[in-house]
Design a protein around this motif. Structure first.
Motif, mmCIF file in Angstrom:
data_model
loop_
_atom_site.group_PDB
_atom_site.id
_atom_site.type_symbol
_atom_site.label_atom_id
_atom_site.label_comp_id
_atom_site.label_asym_id
_atom_site.label_seq_id
_atom_site.Cartn_x
_atom_site.Cartn_y
_atom_site.Cartn_z
ATOM 1 N N ALA A 236 25.155 -27.177 21.343
ATOM 2 C CA ALA A 236 24.788 -26.569 20.388
ATOM 3 C C ALA A 236 23.519 -26.637 19.894
ATOM 4 O O ALA A 236 22.867 -26.108 20.656
ATOM 5 N N ARG A 250 22.236 -20.575 21.174
ATOM 6 C CA ARG A 250 23.185 -21.359 20.570
ATOM 7 C C ARG A 250 23.263 -21.153 19.256
ATOM 8 O O ARG A 250 24.195 -21.257 18.664
ATOM 9 N N SER A 254 27.098 -22.985 19.427
ATOM 10 C CA SER A 254 27.268 -23.940 18.496
ATOM 11 C C SER A 254 28.565 -23.722 17.700
ATOM 12 O O SER A 254 28.729 -24.454 16.344
ATOM 13 N N ALA A 311 26.143 -28.317 14.621
ATOM 14 C CA ALA A 311 27.473 -27.758 15.951
ATOM 15 C C ALA A 311 28.186 -27.828 14.804
ATOM 16 O O ALA A 311 28.949 -28.577 14.105
#
Length: 387
Positions: A236, A250, A254, A311
């Motif tokens: 996330a 990320r 995400s 996310a």
């Protein structure tokens, strides 16, 4: 008596003009139109009387920025195509000799071959925008009020086409309404022609939906999709980890995580609506570019405007909606039932909910939408195809 005399003189003038050759009538009406647009008459002693029936060419000149425009009205009733070609070549040679003295970056010579009969170009022109002096030739058929452009030539120079149509309208007031009706009819027909599909399937969109579902089930089996630790474990987005720990991956991972079933359901449904249309009409490569560019930019915006774990594929999906909005607006067509209005309403409702519900990351939505709008424009009309 004065009024009667004026009306009588007007009638006499109109009757005289009707007896003029069409070229003379055209120049008589074109002169004030072009002068009003900033053009100046360019003539020598042989071409002073521009309204004479014997005149062979009338020249206008205008400087726009660093470019010098010369508009030549050729009376093709008095000369043939070979004579025009010979004289035009000689004129261009003369311009070349004096080019440095004219203090301009380029010279564009537009030859309007005014004719009362059907004419055809006898050679194909090749457009070279890098030339210092470039000659463009159009045939202007007065009886049919058509402007024919030589194959390979530029079909627009300044707003000359509009000015010529304005002259046509002065000569025949019904021309403007006919031209407008024809334009509206062509536009109506154009809207009914379906867009050309760039991809015959939408496998990528369904593939991403399947990946989202699989990852969501994996999250549920490993602590739950709403558990912060589980979300962070699977990639996330979180400002500290990205900026301070350099975990830039990320920004992408995400995009495949969803917090709760409702979030998963909403995003995948929106992905289906916008993604299938983008993949079909932009093509698979451009779909991927729009999706991931918008998603990554949305993730970046989330970092700087949100301090919480985030996310979801919302930024990428709003990017798809932005690209679809541009496509619908530019083509003025319905895209599988979606037009500009319906797409815009859907986008505004989604962004509006973001202001009402604090759990929605509106920064990612707006950044993704604007990225998709720009990417859609750039990919639909690549810079290399522009002039």
């Amino acid at each position: 008596m004065l009024i009667i005399a004026l009306e009588f003189s007007t009638i006499v003038l109109k009757n005289i003009m009707r007896k003029w050759p069409m070229f003379t009538r055209f120049i008589h009406n074109a002169y004030p139109v072009f002068v009003e647009e900033g053009f100046e008459l360019l003539s020598d002693r042989k071409e002073v009387d521009i309204f004479s029936e014997d005149v062979e060419v009338v020249r206008f000149i205008k400087r726009h920025n660093t470019i010098l425009y010369i508009i030549n009205f050729w009376n093709m009733l008095n000369i043939d195509f070979e004579v025009f070609t010979h004289r035009n070549n000689a004129y261009e040679k003369k311009l070349t000799e004096f080019f440095e003295r004219l203090n301009c970056s380029h010279i564009i010579v537009l030859n309007l071959l005014i004719t009362e009969e059907e004419m055809e170009f006898k050679n194909v022109s090749i457009f070279h925008p890098d030339q210092d002096i470039y000659s463009v030739s159009w045939i202007v058929e007065l009886p049919t009020k058509k402007i024919l452009v030589n194959k390979g030539d530029a079909d627009e120079v300044l707003n000359i086409r509009q000015l010529v149509n304005k002259v046509f309208n002065i000569m025949d007031p019904s021309f403007d309404s006919e031209e407008e009706n024809l334009r509206k009819y062509k536009d109506k027909i154009r809207r009914k022609i379906p867009l050309k599909e760039k991809s015959n399937n939408t496998a990528l969109t369904y593939g991403i939906i399947v990946v989202n579902l699989i990852i969501w089930f994996v999250l549920e089996l490993n602590g739950g999709s709403e558990d912060v630790n589980t979300l962070l474990l699977f990639g996330a987005n979180e400002p500290f980890l990205v900026l301070k720990r350099d975990q830039y991956w990320r920004l992408v991972t995400s995009m495949f995580l969803h917090i709760g079933f409702s979030h998963l359901l909403y995003n995948n449904f929106a992905l289906y609506l916008f993604g299938t249309r983008i993949e079909r009409y932009y093509g698979k490569v451009k779909f991927i570019l729009i999706y991931f560019t918008s998603g990554i930019i949305g993730s970046i915006a989330s970092i700087f405007f949100s301090n919480t774990v985030s996310a979801g594929a919302s930024g990428a999906i709003y990017g798809l909606s932005g690209a679809l909005l541009f496509l619908a607006y530019k083509t003025r067509k319905e895209i599988d039932g979606f037009n500009t209005y319906t797409i815009l309403v859907m986008i505004l409702i989604g962004i509006g909910l973001g202001w009402v519900m604090p759990s929605i990351d509106n920064a990612a939505h707006l950044a993704g939408f604007l990225s998709g709008l720009f990417a859609g424009k750039l990919l639909l009309f690549p810079w290399k195809n522009r002039q």
